[in-house]
Enzyme design. Structure first.
Site, PDB file in Angstrom:
ATOM      1  N   LYS B  50       0.816  -1.223   0.000  1.00 40.77           N
ATOM      2  CA  LYS B  50       0.000   0.000   0.000  1.00 40.77           C
ATOM      3  C   LYS B  50       0.848   1.272   0.000  1.00 40.77           C
ATOM      4  O   LYS B  50       0.406   2.316  -0.485  1.00 40.77           O
ATOM      5  CB  LYS B  50      -0.917  -0.006   1.222  1.00 40.77           C
ATOM      6  CG  LYS B  50      -2.064  -1.012   1.131  1.00 40.77           C
ATOM      7  CD  LYS B  50      -3.144  -0.545   0.172  1.00 40.77           C
ATOM      8  CE  LYS B  50      -4.401  -1.411   0.265  1.00 40.77           C
ATOM      9  NZ  LYS B  50      -5.418  -0.964  -0.713  1.00 40.77           N
ATOM     10  N   SER B  73      -8.894   1.121   7.825  1.00 45.31           N
ATOM     11  CA  SER B  73      -8.717   0.504   9.137  1.00 45.31           C
ATOM     12  C   SER B  73      -7.376  -0.213   9.190  1.00 45.31           C
ATOM     13  O   SER B  73      -7.103  -0.963  10.108  1.00 45.31           O
ATOM     14  CB  SER B  73      -9.846  -0.488   9.409  1.00 45.31           C
ATOM     15  OG  SER B  73      -9.847  -1.483   8.408  1.00 45.31           O
TER      16      SER B  73
END
Lengths: 318, 318
Positions: B50, B73
């Site tokens: 990511k 999250s």
């Protein structure tokens, strides 16, 4: 041993051993207030730096060699087994009969014939010497051999280059130390390629024969042969070849507790996402829990962790 | 999205994201009877791929941008927080109030302001939109954004080069799939750089919206929003931008069970010495437990594993 031997070993290792990454983690640095660079030899083929020395030694054998033999209850045997198999040579690894099942199975799976002996009743060296004589095998020592030291020294060539790329030209390089093969090899490579980096050995408390020997100026033995969770680096005394190298090049040795090694394993899990075995985590433990240079480089030398030991480390420190 | 965007992202990522290794393990290959190459994105900065997409997006923002906002999250939020901090930009990460403490703490430690919301009572998107309007923040989407997809595509550029170096020119490339940003980026890179390699998405059973959508030729939703241990890759439906790319370039999708993902984590611990989280292990699970090409490449996309979940995986499968 000299730089030329290490460079020659590096050339033979190219394409067979892995250039392991020099990892770092921003949150680990923030938590401990210094920049920590981790050479991840747990990602090496067979899970430890031992494959480098094994490959260097096996690839230097003369034509016509009939096979090799190693004594090992762990990482050295696995390195020698795979290096021999890839050279088309048979290997015999002499292991204690009470070694963990999985290590015996893995050594066999890498291609070795495993010969078990009874630690209490049998003389390992006599058994191995007889096998060498009978079958014409060459002994590959775990650390006190110039080619093995040269192979481990390739870690130092990579550190010199990767540290420079990370902007680090000076500071401590902490290395997990048993007999001193990895430490001596790295020290020789750094002397030539990164003279601002100073090697320091790291051992388990109570088994810090190298640190005490360096301080005393002579080779001293450990009082005990077992009793630390860091089984991979419990050797009785510094090597004959490795000690003079480290006497000339190493800074003061460091000792860490078993709990510090286990906590370093848990921190490597959380922040670096690598698996370390206790003996492979002592240099990281020293980087985090003892006074060092900032930045500091440490070698995470092996990752063949027992699942139960690893779970316990996470339960206590994760 | 196209190759030029991915190459441009790679140029911006150089020196900030890590070129992760393509690992393999002889004993894993022997046990499963095929050659398995593992792209270890768990070793990426912040512990998952990511960070690449986050860096690509943040580094493409125009001068004068006042800050960024992300909903997450988990891994996306951490990537955005660190990428923003390193660009000198403030970041806000909107997280559910019941997210794990450690993820909230880590996101803050990377430099983000964490805004918590109540999943049951509050509208996350309305909250985020209000913050963006009020403070002039730019939203960084987790997958349905061209720059994010280009950033994740840099994994594909590396795979193309590393696979060729390993002598692999054809076969399956298995990729853990949530919204499809990583998969779409890699597929585009492989199309241009390694056309013999075919991407296949891997999802948790019961949350295989992408596999079903690819089979149906239209975007289908998952029936449930939660209920798998693979929390990092549970997205409601394929992305608008990612789906057409994968429809054109991907092979049939694969689904694996939670237990297969957990067993893959234990096998990665033993044989590769890397830490994977369940959602980051599904592609390895598919490589080992489902029919694939031989050799097969899989992306181990993230390693931010919960210690309790990891211990349980080792206890059951280690």
């Amino acid at each position: 041993m000299n730089l030329a031997m290490i460079e020659a070993a590096a050339a033979r290792l190219a394409g067979h051993a892995r250039v392991t990454p020099l990892l770092h983690a921003p949150l680990l640095d923030a938590r401990f207030g210094k920049r920590v660079l981790v050479k991840a030899e747990c990602l090496q083929v067979t899970g430890s730096f031992k494959f480098r020395g094994a490959w260097a030694a096996v690839s230097a054998l003369p034509e016509g060699t009939r096979g090799v033999l190693a004594y090992s209850s762990g990482n050295h045997g696995q390195g020698v087994a795979l290096a021999a198999a890839r050279h088309g040579l048979p290997s015999v690894v002499v292991m204690p009969a009470d070694a963990p099942e999985v290590k015996i199975a893995n050594t066999r799976a890498y291609g070795a014939e495993v010969v078990l002996y009874d630690r209490a009743a049998q003389d390992r060296d006599a058994l191995g010497a007889a096998l060498c004589a009978e079958r014409g095998l060459v002994l590959v020592k775990p650390f006190d051999d110039p080619e093995v030291i040269a192979g481990q020294g390739t870690v130092g060539l990579e550190i010199a280059e990767q540290a420079r790329a990370a902007g680090v030209e000076a500071g401590d390089v902490l290395v997990c130390c048993g007999g001193g093969g990895l430490s001596a090899g790295i020290a020789l490579a750094l002397e030539a390629r990164a003279p601002g980096l100073r090697l320091r050995t790291v051992e388990p408390a109570g088994f810090d024969d190298m640190a005490r020997s360096l301080a005393a100026g002579e080779r001293l033995r450990n009082a005990r042969a077992s009793g630390s969770v860091c089984d991979a680096i419990l050797t009785p005394a510094p090597g004959e070849l490795t000690f003079p190298v480290l006497q000339r090049l190493a800074g003061a040795g460091i000792a860490v507790s078993d709990d510090q090694a286990l906590e370093a394993m848990a921190l490597a899990f959380t922040h670096l996402r690598i698996v370390l075995e206790p003996g492979g985590a002592v240099a990281l433990a020293a980087a985090l829990f003892t006074p060092t240079s900032d930045p500091v480089i440490c070698v995470a030398s092996g990752g063949n962790a027992d699942a139960v030991v690893f779970r316990d480390a996470l339960a206590r420190f994760g």
